[in-house]
Write a protein that holds these residues in place. Structure first.
Motif, PDB file in Angstrom:
ATOM      1  N   LEU A  90       0.774  -1.140  -0.317  1.00 34.80           N
ATOM      2  CA  LEU A  90      -0.165  -0.144  -0.004  1.00 34.80           C
ATOM      3  C   LEU A  90       0.813   1.495   0.103  1.00 34.80           C
ATOM      4  O   LEU A  90       2.225   1.390   0.580  1.00 34.80           O
ATOM      5  CB  LEU A  90      -0.913   0.100   1.413  1.00 34.80           C
ATOM      6  N   THR A  91       0.151   2.396  -0.845  1.00 37.43           N
ATOM      7  CA  THR A  91       1.009   3.421  -0.774  1.00 37.43           C
ATOM      8  C   THR A  91      -0.312   4.514  -0.288  1.00 37.43           C
ATOM      9  O   THR A  91      -1.212   4.795  -0.426  1.00 37.43           O
ATOM     10  CB  THR A  91       1.532   3.682  -1.961  1.00 37.43           C
ATOM     11  N   MET A  92       1.043   5.368   0.991  1.00 36.06           N
ATOM     12  CA  MET A  92      -0.452   6.345   1.597  1.00 36.06           C
ATOM     13  C   MET A  92      -0.219   7.160   1.369  1.00 36.06           C
ATOM     14  O   MET A  92       1.222   8.168   1.569  1.00 36.06           O
ATOM     15  CB  MET A  92      -0.318   5.617   2.973  1.00 36.06           C
ATOM     16  N   VAL A  93      -1.068   8.507   1.308  1.00 37.61           N
ATOM     17  CA  VAL A  93      -0.463   9.841   1.393  1.00 37.61           C
ATOM     18  C   VAL A  93      -1.200  11.264   2.374  1.00 37.61           C
ATOM     19  O   VAL A  93      -2.318  10.480   1.633  1.00 37.61           O
ATOM     20  CB  VAL A  93      -0.626  10.176  -0.108  1.00 37.61           C
ATOM     21  N   ILE A  94      -0.994  12.016   2.768  1.00 38.09           N
ATOM     22  CA  ILE A  94      -1.394  12.981   4.295  1.00 38.09           C
ATOM     23  C   ILE A  94      -1.795  14.153   2.763  1.00 38.09           C
ATOM     24  O   ILE A  94      -0.733  14.128   3.482  1.00 38.09           O
ATOM     25  CB  ILE A  94      -1.236  12.782   5.125  1.00 38.09           C
ATOM     26  N   LEU A  95      -2.637  14.364   3.070  1.00 31.62           N
ATOM     27  CA  LEU A  95      -3.262  15.989   2.516  1.00 31.62           C
ATOM     28  C   LEU A  95      -3.497  16.647   3.607  1.00 31.62           C
ATOM     29  O   LEU A  95      -4.379  16.177   3.821  1.00 31.62           O
ATOM     30  CB  LEU A  95      -3.227  16.012   0.848  1.00 31.62           C
ATOM     31  N   PRO A  96      -3.233  18.472   3.439  1.00 30.26           N
ATOM     32  CA  PRO A  96      -4.403  18.918   3.768  1.00 30.26           C
ATOM     33  C   PRO A  96      -5.756  19.002   3.301  1.00 30.26           C
ATOM     34  O   PRO A  96      -5.823  18.453   2.083  1.00 30.26           O
ATOM     35  CB  PRO A  96      -3.698  20.405   3.931  1.00 30.26           C
ATOM     36  N   HIS A  97      -7.041  19.218   3.918  1.00 31.39           N
ATOM     37  CA  HIS A  97      -7.966  19.134   3.567  1.00 31.39           C
ATOM     38  C   HIS A  97      -8.251  20.676   3.485  1.00 31.39           C
ATOM     39  O   HIS A  97      -8.687  21.580   5.349  1.00 31.39           O
ATOM     40  CB  HIS A  97      -9.255  18.109   4.374  1.00 31.39           C
ATOM     41  N   ARG A  98      -8.933  21.157   2.511  1.00 34.30           N
ATOM     42  CA  ARG A  98      -9.454  22.589   3.000  1.00 34.30           C
ATOM     43  C   ARG A  98     -10.586  23.449   1.829  1.00 34.30           C
ATOM     44  O   ARG A  98     -11.008  22.255   1.970  1.00 34.30           O
ATOM     45  CB  ARG A  98      -8.676  23.809   1.551  1.00 34.30           C
ATOM     46  N   ASP A  99     -11.414  23.948   3.084  1.00 37.66           N
ATOM     47  CA  ASP A  99     -12.782  24.400   2.272  1.00 37.66           C
ATOM     48  C   ASP A  99     -12.592  24.760   1.811  1.00 37.66           C
ATOM     49  O   ASP A  99     -11.612  25.332   1.232  1.00 37.66           O
ATOM     50  CB  ASP A  99     -13.564  25.534   4.590  1.00 37.66           C
ATOM     51  N   ARG A 100     -13.884  25.659   1.064  1.00 33.87           N
ATOM     52  CA  ARG A 100     -13.710  26.671  -0.171  1.00 33.87           C
ATOM     53  C   ARG A 100     -12.580  27.975   0.437  1.00 33.87           C
ATOM     54  O   ARG A 100     -12.423  28.278  -0.905  1.00 33.87           O
ATOM     55  CB  ARG A 100     -14.634  27.265  -0.330  1.00 33.87           C
ATOM     56  N   THR A 101     -12.607  28.252   1.460  1.00 30.34           N
ATOM     57  CA  THR A 101     -11.815  29.750   1.970  1.00 30.34           C
ATOM     58  C   THR A 101     -10.555  29.156   2.049  1.00 30.34           C
ATOM     59  O   THR A 101      -9.753  30.447   1.805  1.00 30.34           O
ATOM     60  CB  THR A 101     -12.598  30.251   3.196  1.00 30.34           C
ATOM     61  N   GLY A 102      -9.730  28.415   1.660  1.00 32.32           N
ATOM     62  CA  GLY A 102      -8.636  27.202   1.910  1.00 32.32           C
ATOM     63  C   GLY A 102      -7.820  27.562   3.561  1.00 32.32           C
ATOM     64  O   GLY A 102      -7.329  26.636   3.449  1.00 32.32           O
ATOM     65  N   GLN A 103      -8.522  27.469   3.927  1.00 30.95           N
ATOM     66  CA  GLN A 103      -8.714  26.767   5.727  1.00 30.95           C
ATOM     67  C   GLN A 103      -9.083  25.623   5.497  1.00 30.95           C
ATOM     68  O   GLN A 103      -9.522  24.823   5.163  1.00 30.95           O
ATOM     69  CB  GLN A 103      -9.551  27.399   6.368  1.00 30.95           C
ATOM     70  N   ILE A 104      -7.789  25.322   6.615  1.00 31.68           N
ATOM     71  CA  ILE A 104      -7.424  23.596   6.507  1.00 31.68           C
ATOM     72  C   ILE A 104      -8.366  22.973   7.706  1.00 31.68           C
ATOM     73  O   ILE A 104      -8.121  23.673   8.761  1.00 31.68           O
ATOM     74  CB  ILE A 104      -5.723  23.452   6.824  1.00 31.68           C
ATOM     75  N   THR A 105      -9.230  22.623   6.858  1.00 30.65           N
ATOM     76  CA  THR A 105     -10.021  21.626   8.106  1.00 30.65           C
ATOM     77  C   THR A 105     -10.207  20.794   8.785  1.00 30.65           C
ATOM     78  O   THR A 105     -10.822  20.128   9.804  1.00 30.65           O
ATOM     79  CB  THR A 105     -11.838  21.299   7.280  1.00 30.65           C
ATOM     80  N   GLY A 106      -9.000  19.747   7.960  1.00 31.54           N
ATOM     81  CA  GLY A 106      -8.984  18.295   8.292  1.00 31.54           C
ATOM     82  C   GLY A 106      -7.439  17.900   7.611  1.00 31.54           C
ATOM     83  O   GLY A 106      -6.397  18.733   7.153  1.00 31.54           O
ATOM     84  N   LEU A 107      -7.437  16.108   7.212  1.00 28.85           N
ATOM     85  CA  LEU A 107      -6.881  15.828   6.848  1.00 28.85           C
ATOM     86  C   LEU A 107      -7.656  15.216   5.639  1.00 28.85           C
ATOM     87  O   LEU A 107      -8.222  14.885   5.636  1.00 28.85           O
ATOM     88  CB  LEU A 107      -5.737  14.959   7.477  1.00 28.85           C
ATOM     89  N   VAL A 108      -6.752  14.604   4.122  1.00 31.27           N
ATOM     90  CA  VAL A 108      -7.001  14.162   3.496  1.00 31.27           C
ATOM     91  C   VAL A 108      -6.014  12.582   3.163  1.00 31.27           C
ATOM     92  O   VAL A 108      -5.263  12.872   3.505  1.00 31.27           O
ATOM     93  CB  VAL A 108      -7.075  14.523   2.440  1.00 31.27           C
TER      94      VAL A 108
END
Ligand code: ADP
Length: 401
Positions: A90-108
């Motif tokens: 498996l290959t795993m990637v963690i990215l920031p999850h942003r809302d429409r305003t560009g704020q980081i609301t969590g992780l993808v």
């Protein structure tokens, strides 16, 4: 891009994802291929760290992504065992999850099943290792082969040196035996009785035969070492054949064999080493006589060869001939064909290999045709000289095979 296409890509690439809030609590999961082992239903609301135990010691990294300091974090080739005991890559990637305003609301969290690629990669690595092993083995075998070749060459050189030294040492006493027998036969030391003459003639024939064999052995070692140098000069071939035939006169007379020479007038001179050309023709004539019964016919024909710029000498006999099987080995050293046993002729099987080497040194060719019970014809070619034969080129004949 509509949802169906996005799902298609996820399915095709075997990708699943989970989205978390800032507390790493899973708020959304998409796993069409069941890469999370269908545990995603139960995963909603749980911590990402429960879902991905590999992230347990990477909380600081996740925090950096949440602050936007780190754009992404990847874990490659993570392997996991399925309940069925199958290993998954498996290959795993963690990215920031942003809302429409560009704020980081969590992780993808993206997870891709790369087992197929991983298996191929593993097989490739295995094949590469096997190839390396084979290369190592080949290199070792090459070294062993080189060592064996060097040893063979050393033994071959030892053999050649031994043969050469032995033949040299034998030649001087044999020459003096031959010389003294000749003096005795000429009755220079007094008259001979018939019995004494007969015995001395046997000694003389045997000494000559031994001398021929020792000379042939010396020639073989010289040819092997590339030490035969030709002194090429324009040569009158019919005259050379006559001289050689005269030398072989006693051998032909002893078997009541008739020799005919056919040469068209005005043949151009050949470019050859007279001593070696005489040896070539002498070998063929001597063989024709040896392998032809009492009363046989031998014909030597000279003519321009089919190949332009060459003269051809053909020695034909109506002797015992050579079987098709024996013909394949005729130029092998020390080979003696059935004809040798049929006629009980003496020899060491060196005449033809030497003859061929000498012909080829002259840039000529040698070939033959033969039929058992009917006879044989041997052909050799010599290059034509572009100058006439000089008077000094008195042929110097040597002994036959
Ligand atoms: P040698 O005559 O000393 O045996 P050669 O190398 O000259 O060796 O010849 C090899 C063999 O080829 C001979 O032993 C003989 O069996 C065969 N051979 C050569 N010339 C003839 C010929 N004209 N007729 C029949 N057999 C021949």
């Amino acid at each position: 891009m509509d949802l169906t296409v996005a799902q298609l890509i996820l399915q095709d690439r075997k990708i699943a994802y989970a989205i978390t809030d800032r507390n790493l609590s899973v708020v959304q999961v998409s796993d069409p291929m069941g890469i999370f082992y269908n545990r995603h239903q139960a995963s909603l609301g749980r911590s990402l760290l429960d879902l991905v135990p590999e992230l347990v010691s990477s909380e600081a990294v996740l925090a950096d992504i949440l602050t936007g300091e780190l754009p992404r974090f990847e874990l490659a080739w993570v392997n996991r065992e399925t309940a069925e005991g199958q290993t998954l890559y498996l290959t795993m990637v963690i990215l920031p999850h942003r809302d429409r305003t560009g704020q980081i609301t969590g992780l993808v969290y993206l997870i891709q099943d790369v087992t197929e690629m991983g298996t191929i990669d593993q097989q490739l690595a295995q094949s590469r290792n096997e190839l390396r092993l084979l290369q190592d083995r080949l290199a070792r075998q090459n070294l062993e082969l080189a060592a064996a070749n060097a040893e063979l060459q050393r033994l071959d050189e030892m053999k050649s040196t031994f043969v050469s030294v032995a033949a040299h040492e034998l030649r001087s006493p044999l020459t003096s035996i031959s010389g003294y027998v000749e003096i005795l036969l000429d009755e220079e030391f007094g008259p001979l009785s018939d019995d004494q003459r007969e015995a001395l003639e046997i000694v003389q024939r045997s000494a000559r035969r031994l001398l021929t064999i020792t000379n042939n052995l010396l020639d073989v070692t010289r040819i092997e070492a590339g030490r035969v140098e030709l002194v090429l000069q324009p040569t009158d071939l019919p005259a050379l054949v006559e001289t050689v035939a005269a030398e072989l006169g006693p051998q032909l007379e002893a078997k009541a064999q008739r020799l005919t020479l056919r040469a068209p007038p005005g043949l151009p001179p050949a470019l050859c080493d007279e001593t070696r050309a005489a040896q070539i023709i002498g070998n063929l004539l001597s063989n024709a006589s040896k392998y032809t019964p009492h009363g046989g016919l031998i014909t030597v024909s000279l003519a321009p060869a089919e190949e332009e710029g060459f003269l051809q000498v053909s020695v034909a006999d109506n002797g015992v001939g050579i079987s098709a099987e024996d013909q394949t080995k005729l130029f092998d050293r020390f080979f003696r064909a059935e004809s040798a046993h049929l006629t009980q002729a003496s020899g060491a099987g060196l005449g033809l290999p030497i003859t061929r080497s000498l012909v080829e040194l002259h840039s000529g060719r040698i070939w033959y045709e033969s039929e058992p019970g009917k006879g044989s014809t041997f052909h050799v070619t010599f290059p034509i000289a572009d100058r006439p034969a000089t008077a000094s080129s008195e042929p110097a004949a040597t002994a036959g095979a």
